[in-house]
Enzyme design. Structure first.
Site, mmCIF file in Angstrom:
data_model
loop_
_atom_site.group_PDB
_atom_site.id
_atom_site.type_symbol
_atom_site.label_atom_id
_atom_site.label_comp_id
_atom_site.label_asym_id
_atom_site.label_seq_id
_atom_site.Cartn_x
_atom_site.Cartn_y
_atom_site.Cartn_z
ATOM 1 N N ASP A 9 0.863 -1.192 0.000
ATOM 2 C CA ASP A 9 0.000 0.000 0.000
ATOM 3 C C ASP A 9 0.898 1.240 0.000
ATOM 4 O OD1 ASP A 9 -2.593 1.399 0.227
ATOM 5 O OD2 ASP A 9 -1.861 2.000 2.185
ATOM 6 N N SER A 10 0.297 2.378 -0.342
ATOM 7 C CA SER A 10 1.044 3.632 -0.297
ATOM 8 C C SER A 10 1.462 3.956 1.141
ATOM 9 C CB SER A 10 0.179 4.762 -0.852
ATOM 10 O OG SER A 10 -0.991 4.886 -0.073
ATOM 11 N N GLY A 42 -2.889 9.334 -3.804
ATOM 12 C CA GLY A 42 -4.204 9.656 -4.390
ATOM 13 C C GLY A 42 -4.254 10.889 -5.251
ATOM 14 N N CYS A 72 -4.233 -1.372 -2.312
ATOM 15 C CA CYS A 72 -4.368 0.069 -2.469
ATOM 16 C C CYS A 72 -5.195 0.298 -3.729
ATOM 17 C CB CYS A 72 -2.971 0.673 -2.639
ATOM 18 S SG CYS A 72 -2.974 2.441 -2.976
ATOM 19 N N GLU A 157 -3.252 9.383 7.640
ATOM 20 C CA GLU A 157 -1.810 9.073 7.734
ATOM 21 C C GLU A 157 -1.169 9.839 8.902
ATOM 22 O OE1 GLU A 157 0.860 7.433 5.497
ATOM 23 O OE2 GLU A 157 -0.827 6.104 5.140
ATOM 24 N N CYS A 191 -11.095 3.026 -0.534
ATOM 25 C CA CYS A 191 -9.721 3.368 -0.224
ATOM 26 C C CYS A 191 -9.427 2.619 1.063
ATOM 27 C CB CYS A 191 -9.563 4.874 -0.021
ATOM 28 S SG CYS A 191 -7.970 5.325 0.698
ATOM 29 N N THR A 192 -8.302 1.923 1.083
ATOM 30 C CA THR A 192 -8.056 1.014 2.205
ATOM 31 C C THR A 192 -7.720 1.752 3.508
ATOM 32 O OG1 THR A 192 -5.787 0.726 1.404
ATOM 33 C CG2 THR A 192 -7.425 -0.911 0.729
ATOM 34 N N HIS A 193 -7.569 3.062 3.433
ATOM 35 C CA HIS A 193 -7.399 3.850 4.664
ATOM 36 C C HIS A 193 -8.742 4.134 5.352
ATOM 37 C CE1 HIS A 193 -3.443 4.796 3.005
ATOM 38 N NE2 HIS A 193 -3.121 5.422 4.116
HETATM 39 N N1 DGL Z 1 -4.985 3.174 0.621
HETATM 40 C C1 DGL Z 1 -4.884 3.850 -0.648
HETATM 41 C C2 DGL Z 1 -6.110 3.487 -1.492
HETATM 42 O O1 DGL Z 1 -6.724 2.455 -1.235
HETATM 43 C C3 DGL Z 1 -4.651 5.308 -0.375
HETATM 44 C C4 DGL Z 1 -4.087 6.011 -1.512
HETATM 45 C C5 DGL Z 1 -3.270 7.239 -1.185
HETATM 46 O O2 DGL Z 1 -2.124 7.078 -0.794
HETATM 47 O O3 DGL Z 1 -3.787 8.335 -1.413
HETATM 48 O O4 DGL Z 1 -6.458 4.159 -2.427
#
Ligand code: DGL
Length: 272
Positions: A9-10, A42, A72, A157, A191-193
């Site tokens: 992931d990012s 993103g 991600c 984050e 979005c996984t966040h």
């Molecule tokens: N968790 C990422 C996603 O699912 C976040 C992307 C980001 O870094 O902006 O899109």
């Protein structure tokens, strides 16, 4: 030689997916890489997300992973297809990269009665149109409404998701989504966040609206995939071990990761 499944992931978001994968498939080994130093992805261009994602995938392959999950949405939306079509054919044929958008789109229609689904995601994921395109393939009668939430990942984050400032942006974006159609009955946190915001979002919407996270969906899909592909499954080691790498501060990663993973982790640093 058998090796762990790579999860990328990012930043921290992929940990919400890894948590469910480990719950569903506890026997495997996992190697997690969060590119925290360059997050968020993103708002970055297609070229940049591709370049960063490819670099991280290459590192996971160099560690021996045969299978890498892009946990991600932004990377899945902007880099996965090019990696699969352009990069993978040039390397060892046993390597695989899977994303989170297609497995989610495959089952999403089952959650909606009204056939009106809302998507909350990063700018990159929304602009790519990946969700409307993929959902159309499986559920042509479903209407998809999207809202980009560019402030959410930076807030999460930085562990600022429960502040007044965060509430302002969460409310604004959720309202913008729901204003697009009054019969939306399912909202996908694409979005996984975002699973960290589930409670805040729940408080803003009617009780009949389902707020959906992807972790379990992706985990079930991976289980199914490994069952159908014994040749890939055979390359995956199964000692119940996990390693975590971040491209930024391990101190920060270890402090914040518990919010996403539900357990303490001990990370190592990777310079890319
Ligand atoms: N968790 C990422 C996603 O699912 C976040 C992307 C980001 O870094 O902006 O899109």
């Amino acid at each position: 030689m058998k090796q762990p499944i790579g999860v990328f992931d990012s930043g921290y978001g992929g940990l919400t997916v890894l948590k469910e994968i480990v719950h569903t498939l506890p026997q495997y080994d996992y190697l997690y890489l969060g590119d925290n130093a360059r997050a968020p992805y993103g708002t970055r261009s297609f070229e940049t997300v591709y370049e960063y994602t490819l670099e991280c995938v290459q590192w996971l392959f160099s560690q021996g992973c045969s299978l890498v999950i892009l946990a991600c949405n932004t990377a899945s939306a902007k880099a996965l297809r090019t990696i699969q079509q352009t990069y993978l054919p040039t390397i060892d044929a046993s390597k695989r990269v899977l994303g989170v958008i297609r497995p989610t789109a495959e089952v999403l229609g089952n959650y909606s009665t009204t056939k009106h689904i809302g998507i909350l995601a990063t700018n990159g994921t929304v602009q790519s149109q990946s969700y409307p395109i993929e959902i159309e393939k499986f559920y042509p009668s479903i209407q998809v409404y999207q809202q980009a939430c560019p402030m959410w990942v930076p807030l999460i984050e930085n562990n600022e998701q429960h502040t007044e400032g965060a509430n302002y942006f969460i409310k604004k974006d959720v309202q913008n989504l729901l204003q697009q159609n009054a019969t939306i009955d399912t909202i996908l946190l694409a979005c996984t966040h975002y699973p960290l915001l589930t409670e805040s979002i729940q408080q803003l919407v009617a009780k009949n609206i389902t707020i959906l996270s992807q972790g379990k969906i992706v985990a079930n899909s991976l289980k199914d995939y490994l069952g159908r592909h014994p040749e890939i499954d055979n390359n995956c080691s199964k000692n119940q071990q996990m390693q975590f790498y971040t491209t930024d501060s391990t101190h920060d990663f270890d402090n914040h990761a518990i919010n996403f993973f539900g357990k303490n982790v001990k990370s190592s640093h990777l310079s890319l």
